[in-house]
Design a protein around this motif. Structure first.
Motif, PDB file in Angstrom:
ATOM      1  N   ASP A  18      -7.588  -6.544   3.722  1.00  0.00           N
ATOM      2  CA  ASP A  18      -7.231  -5.801   4.917  1.00  0.00           C
ATOM      3  C   ASP A  18      -6.470  -4.552   4.556  1.00  0.00           C
ATOM      4  O   ASP A  18      -6.660  -3.498   5.109  1.00  0.00           O
ATOM      5  CB  ASP A  18      -6.340  -6.670   5.814  1.00  0.00           C
ATOM      6  CG  ASP A  18      -7.161  -7.737   6.511  1.00  0.00           C
ATOM      7  OD1 ASP A  18      -8.374  -7.541   6.644  1.00  0.00           O
ATOM      8  OD2 ASP A  18      -6.576  -8.755   6.901  1.00  0.00           O
ATOM      9  N   THR A  39      -2.312  -6.940   7.337  1.00  0.00           N
ATOM     10  CA  THR A  39      -2.529  -5.566   7.793  1.00  0.00           C
ATOM     11  C   THR A  39      -1.281  -4.997   8.454  1.00  0.00           C
ATOM     12  O   THR A  39      -0.979  -3.819   8.340  1.00  0.00           O
ATOM     13  CB  THR A  39      -3.694  -5.524   8.802  1.00  0.00           C
ATOM     14  OG1 THR A  39      -4.773  -6.261   8.243  1.00  0.00           O
ATOM     15  CG2 THR A  39      -4.124  -4.113   9.075  1.00  0.00           C
ATOM     16  N   GLU A  40      -0.574  -5.866   9.155  1.00  0.00           N
ATOM     17  CA  GLU A  40       0.588  -5.381   9.906  1.00  0.00           C
ATOM     18  C   GLU A  40       1.882  -5.468   9.106  1.00  0.00           C
ATOM     19  O   GLU A  40       2.954  -5.195   9.640  1.00  0.00           O
ATOM     20  CB  GLU A  40       0.710  -6.178  11.206  1.00  0.00           C
ATOM     21  CG  GLU A  40      -0.461  -5.879  12.128  1.00  0.00           C
ATOM     22  CD  GLU A  40      -0.490  -6.749  13.365  1.00  0.00           C
ATOM     23  OE1 GLU A  40       0.369  -7.651  13.484  1.00  0.00           O
ATOM     24  OE2 GLU A  40      -1.359  -6.517  14.208  1.00  0.00           O
ATOM     25  N   ASN A  52      -1.888 -12.301   8.588  1.00  0.00           N
ATOM     26  CA  ASN A  52      -2.573 -11.016   8.605  1.00  0.00           C
ATOM     27  C   ASN A  52      -1.670  -9.987   7.949  1.00  0.00           C
ATOM     28  O   ASN A  52      -0.649  -9.594   8.516  1.00  0.00           O
ATOM     29  CB  ASN A  52      -2.893 -10.638  10.057  1.00  0.00           C
ATOM     30  CG  ASN A  52      -3.783  -9.417  10.140  1.00  0.00           C
ATOM     31  OD1 ASN A  52      -3.913  -8.670   9.172  1.00  0.00           O
ATOM     32  ND2 ASN A  52      -4.378  -9.214  11.303  1.00  0.00           N
TER      33      ASN A  52
HETATM   34  C1  LIG Z   1      -5.172  -7.979  11.504  1.00  0.00           C
HETATM   35  O1  LIG Z   1      -4.476  -7.036  12.244  1.00  0.00           O
HETATM   36  C2  LIG Z   1      -5.203  -5.817  12.455  1.00  0.00           C
HETATM   37  C3  LIG Z   1      -4.282  -4.814  13.113  1.00  0.00           C
HETATM   38  O2  LIG Z   1      -3.590  -5.384  14.164  1.00  0.00           O
HETATM   39  C4  LIG Z   1      -6.435  -6.138  13.301  1.00  0.00           C
HETATM   40  O3  LIG Z   1      -7.205  -4.982  13.522  1.00  0.00           O
HETATM   41  C5  LIG Z   1      -7.271  -7.185  12.573  1.00  0.00           C
HETATM   42  O4  LIG Z   1      -8.363  -7.586  13.366  1.00  0.00           O
HETATM   43  C6  LIG Z   1      -6.450  -8.398  12.189  1.00  0.00           C
HETATM   44  N1  LIG Z   1      -7.221  -9.244  11.308  1.00  0.00           N
HETATM   45  C7  LIG Z   1      -7.320 -10.547  11.499  1.00  0.00           C
HETATM   46  C8  LIG Z   1      -8.169 -11.295  10.492  1.00  0.00           C
HETATM   47  O5  LIG Z   1      -6.784 -11.131  12.400  1.00  0.00           O
END
Ligand SMILES: *[C@@H]1O[C@H](CO)[C@@H](O)[C@H](O)[C@H]1NC(C)=O
Ligand SMILES: *[C@@H]1O[C@H](CO)[C@@H](O)[C@H](O)[C@H]1NC(C)=O
Ligand SMILES: *[C@@H]1O[C@H](CO)[C@@H](O)[C@H](O)[C@H]1NC(C)=O
Length: 971
Positions: A179, A44-45, A42
């Protein structure tokens, strides 16, 4: 070629075997299973990086980048400390390199792709391009110095990119969700994205056959581009990764307010397996490019253009300009797979002569080999003494011979089996290994095989010796054809290591029958026996047309690969590390396993995409050693950045379909960007049967492309151009035009080798401010002056083509010299009966030609020259011709002749040292006013004629030396 792979492949997905990266651990290459628990998958982080320790230098700057928060370990382990180095390489090129400070990631050795060193002078204040950055979170953007407020050429700032998060473009493939766009730099995953203007024009990023055409799909209509870089042997697929990798693109921006355009370019110098995405999210007014790589570093070069050809030349200046081609390489080449013996090949050469269709080079495929073993000849069907005689006969007629060399070599199958290249290779330790040091054994045509390790210490001497011995055996080649070098294997992973080598016998072709024909061929044709050549390939059978297309507006169906359409077995974003969209699934499928180990500890995972390039360099150097007085000639399938220094390329295993004839144009245009200009398609089509009409059109089309070869597959009907009278005729016409134009081809290729300018051009390269040209890939230009408009559909008698220049350019017909009454900004319909290809000459051209195209290039060059001048409306012209002996390795004695017309006077200026014996015998001036006298070098001559209807002045019976300055006036 590739045959029946699906039958021999186990398609079950194979676990990733991953060798440690070479530079981290040169001596060990252990198998490392990626365990999913380590990675978050992921981004995003991912915290991004912060810049510190900035140091300005004379030529740029350096700084440190530090991970700006807790590691995200998305698809690998985050690397905490990075170094960034920015170098203003020249006025037009900016280098931005982000690497791990400890230098443990794989970087491409200089010995494989040579790069220029830092400049001697500073371009920091003068370069066209400017590097801008935000320190934290670190992001950079590249602008033009003169347009600081315009949309940057490249921009990694999150604020410029589309807002997050963006859902997957296809629900079944979460890997296409965006993301976020942080900079990610992990040992096994690197990610960087740049905003681009909405639906901007992008070209390159191949090797690919794109359903969108030469202009890449930015996704404004939902699909976009996922370009995967993982070289593989596959019969020319659409929208999938294939033989080569070239992470360079040209962007062409057009400003609708000012009606002006400019081009720039970006190279990511990386051999890593990668996905490169071009997308425009729904409801976004921004497009973007994202690079996702499974190793290596971020090594970017930015090119300022501002024309498309400038960008291509600037790229060439960094990676190296293309090799000089021997002049005979521009002749017509003939090949097929499935010649059963040497007398059949000899007969083909005689039939070509009998039909008076020029044949410059005869090739043979793997039929030549004994048991499909490289560097052999079959003792029964191709006895070496007969091959030798055949080659000597060709040579005495100024013709040439080229054999194939496959990448993998057979192992000996038992203790009495003798195959010297293999045993010699064992002695010299030149084969790729398994991680435990044992021989890596795969499977190709001969059965079990080993693979040359281009990194090994003795490989150059081994390879040179093998080629030398083969030549001494009687296989007197003039050039070499390199195939199967992705590298192709018919199994997955190290399928033969430790196996009983005698358990596999060479692949058999017995009984292979091809039944497929081009689109639109009526089905009753198939009732004819297709295994032998007969009426089945003809346009009519018993007087009935075989073509069912009633209109020339035939549409061909392209299966567009959507993202995650389920056609990508083995792709799973759920199993880390990041799985690139290798269309066949696991990376080790149908090629060397990623843990195959090279000398120096290099893992196949890191160097896979460079196998072909390294083989090409080794082969080129071998040819230079064997024939020190001659330029090498090579055609190869798998290529990487800088391969054009060592080889040309053919577009691989295409199909005998109209669609593939069309698609060949975008392929050849792409390889001009990649600095591998000597490129061409298998003319008349390789896979499937061709037919008379398709072969007729294709023989004419390819005559105006750089590499011109007719090649056919095993079991298909014959397609040598003499097989049908209409194709023979069409071929003679087109080859005569090609050989007339040889000095022009030679000049534009000299330009490529000297300055990196592309010989074959998309129309917008010459007319960059005409947006209707940006997607044109059914026409092209040869140099700046010749426009080619081929027929690409069956049953056509006319063709539509666009004539650029907005009415200010005069276009004249190559054959009749008549001016085209062109529609401005739209299509013009041209007559195009079978056997006629439309070719037009732009004004402001002075084309040096051979006056008498002959059977071979040598004989053509023995004849006199002609000059064809097409004046502008103002009556002016400037042109140039480059001449040398066409054989000696550069630097060689040469001559440059310039042609200038002002006020009814042509001035010829000659400079250089090359002796040009042949005289200029005819000068044709198009657009000239009716003269009352013609004066050559101060003396009035009378051998001239004027045709008012086409404003054509022809001055003949001249004997002007091209070694001296001259003038011709018409008043
Ligand atoms: C990735 O991390 C973000 C922030 O923590 C979260 O909102 C999101 O659902 C995650 N995405 C996946 C595909 O796990
Ligand atoms: C087009 O050019 C105009 C005038 O120079 C400029 O104001 C505008 O920003 C440009 N548009 C784009 C999209 O770059
Ligand atoms: C060994 O292999 C060669 C080549 O395939 C074959 O001709 C020969 O019969 C084999 N010898 C034995 C003893 O199997």
């Amino acid at each position: 070629m590739r045959f029946g792979l699906l039958e021999v492949l186990a398609l079950a997905s194979v676990p990733w075997c991953k060798a440690q990266h070479a530079q981290a651990s040169p001596s060990v290459s252990e198998t490392l299973e990626a365990t999913s628990s380590v990675y978050s998958m992921n981004v995003t982080e991912c915290p991004g990086y912060s810049l510190s320790a900035l140091t300005e230098s004379e030529v740029g700057l350096t700084a440190q980048l530090t991970l700006a928060g807790p590691a995200c370990n998305a698809f690998g382990k985050d690397i905490v400390n990075l170094s960034i180095e920015v170098v203003y390489q020249s006025l037009n090129t900016l280098h931005v390199k982000i690497s791990d400070t400890l230098n443990q990631q794989f970087t491409i050795p200089e010995s494989i792709v040579t790069r220029p060193s830092a400049p001697d002078e500073s371009y920091k204040a003068t370069s066209d391009l400017v590097f801008n950055y935000d320190p934290s979170p670190f992001a950079f953007w590249i602008t033009r110095r003169l347009e600081p407020d315009a949309i940057p050429l490249f921009d990694t700032r999150t604020s410029s990119l589309p807002p997050t998060p963006i859902p997957p473009l296809n629900a079944s493939d979460p890997s296409t969700a965006f993301d976020a766009f942080p900079l990610v730099f992990e040992d096994q995953y690197l990610q960087v994205a740049s905003a681009l203007p909405y639906d901007t024009n992008i070209y390159g990023l191949g090797e690919v056959i794109a359903s969108s055409g030469f202009r890449r799909d930015t996704g404004v209509n939902g699909v976009g581009t996922v370009q995967t870089n993982w070289n593989r042997d596959i019969e020319d697929p659409i929208d999938q990764n294939m033989y080569g990798t070239h992470p360079i693109y040209v962007e062409h921006r057009f400003n609708e307010t000012t009606n002006k355009s400019s081009s720039s370019g970006v190279l990511l110098l990386s051999a890593a397996g990668a996905d490169i995405l071009l997308q425009t999210p729904p409801n976004s007014n921004v497009s973007f490019i994202e690079y996702r790589m499974i190793g290596g570093i971020l090594d970017f070069y930015f090119f300022s253009g501002p024309t498309p050809a400038d960008v291509i030349a600037q790229y060439g200046a960094i990676i190296g300009y293309p090799m000089w081609q021997p002049i005979w390489g521009f002749g017509f080449h003939l090949c097929r797979w499935g010649y059963s013996n040497i007398s059949e090949v000899t007969d083909v050469v005689s039939q070509m002569r009998a039909a008076n269709i020029p044949l410059e080079v005869q090739w043979t495929d793997i039929d030549l080999y004994h048991a499909y073993r490289d560097f052999t000849t079959d003792p029964v069907s191709f006895p070496p003494e007969e091959v030798q005689l055949f080659v000597e006969n060709l040579a005495s007629n100024y013709q040439h011979y080229i054999p194939i060399v496959d990448a993998a070599l057979a192992v000996t199958v038992n203790s009495t089996d003798v195959y010297n290249p293999y045993t010699r290779g064992v002695e010299e330790d030149v084969w790729i290994k398994n991680p435990d040091g044992s021989l890596y054994v795969g499977e190709v045509w001969p059965g079990y095989t080993v693979f040359p390790d281009w990194f090994s210490e003795n490989i150059q001497s081994f390879w040179t010796e093998a080629l030398k011995n083969w030549s001494a055996l009687g296989v007197g080649f003039s050039g070499i054809w390199l195939d199967m070098n992705e590298a192709s294997s018919f199994c997955n992973n190290s399928c033969g290591s430790g196996a009983n080598y005698s358990a596999l016998t060479p692949m058999s072709m017995v009984g292979r029958v091809i039944t497929e024909y081009p689109e639109c061929l009526l089905t009753f044709v198939l009732s004819y026996n297709a295994t032998i050549w007969g009426p089945s390939g003809n346009m009519t059978i018993n007087g009935t047309s075989t073509n069912s297309c009633t209109t020339n507006a035939m549409t061909t169906t392209v299966t567009k690969r959507g993202l995650g359409s389920g056609q990508e077995p083995g792709i799973s974003i759920n199993s880390p590390p990041y799985a690139i969209h290798n269309a066949i699934g696991a990376l080790s499928t149908n090629t060397l396993a990623t843990n195959a180990t090279h000398y120096g500890g290099y893992a196949e995972l890191d160097v896979h995409n460079m196998f072909g390039l390294m083989e090409e360099k080794t082969t080129n150097l071998a040819l230079q050693e064997i024939f020190p007085d001659k330029r090498p000639f090579l055609i190869s399938r798998s290529t990487f950045v800088s391969a054009g220094k060592w080889t040309g390329h053919w577009l691989g295993d295409n199909y005998s379909k109209w669609q593939y004839m069309y698609l060949s144009i975008q392929g050849m245009l792409q390889f001009q960007i990649y600095q591998i200009p000597m490129v061409g398609a298998d003319t008349c089509g390789f896979l499937d049967n061709t037919d008379e009409e398709l072969c007729n059109r294709w023989m004419q089309l390819s005559a105006f492309t750089p590499f011109y070869r007719n090649h056919n597959t095993y079991g298909a009907i014959p397609q040598e151009p003499y097989r049908w009278p209409s194709v023979a005729n069409a071929s003679r016409t087109a080859i005569a035009a090609r050989y007339s134009l040889l000095p022009y081809w030679y000049t534009i290729f000299a330009n490529a080798s000297l300055t990196g300018l592309p010989p074959m051009k998309a129309l917008f390269y010459e007319f960059p401010d005409e947006p209707e040209l940006f997607a044109v890939d059914r026409q092209w230009m040869v140099g700046k002056h010749i426009l080619v408009t081929p027929v690409l559909t069956p049953g056509a008698t006319t063709v539509d083509g666009i004539f650029p220049g907005g009415g200010s350019v005069v276009w004249r017909d190559w054959y009749t010299h008549a001016v085209v009454n062109a529609t401005i900004g739209g299509n013009t319909t041209l007559d195009a009966p079978l056997g006629h290809i439309n070719v037009h000459i732009r004004d402001n051209s002075a084309l040096l030609l051979h006056q008498q195209p002959a059977y071979t290039i040598h004989e053509t060059r023995e004849g006199p020259y002609a000059l064809l001048v097409s004046l502008t409306g103002a009556g002016t012209v400037f042109g140039i011709a480059y001449l040398d002996d066409g054989i000696s390795p550069p630097p060689t004695s040469n001559r440059t002749v310039t042609f200038l017309v002002v006020d009814g006077t042509l001035s010829i200026k000659s400079g250089g040292t090359y002796d040009v014996e042949q005289k200029l015998s005819t000068v044709t001036v198009l657009g000239a006013k009716q003269p009352s006298s013609v004066v050559v070098n101060g003396e009035e001559v009378h051998g001239w004629a004027y045709t008012a209807s086409i404003e054509e002045l022809v001055v003949s019976d001249l004997a002007i030396s091209l070694e001296e300055d001259s003038s011709i006036s018409w008043k």
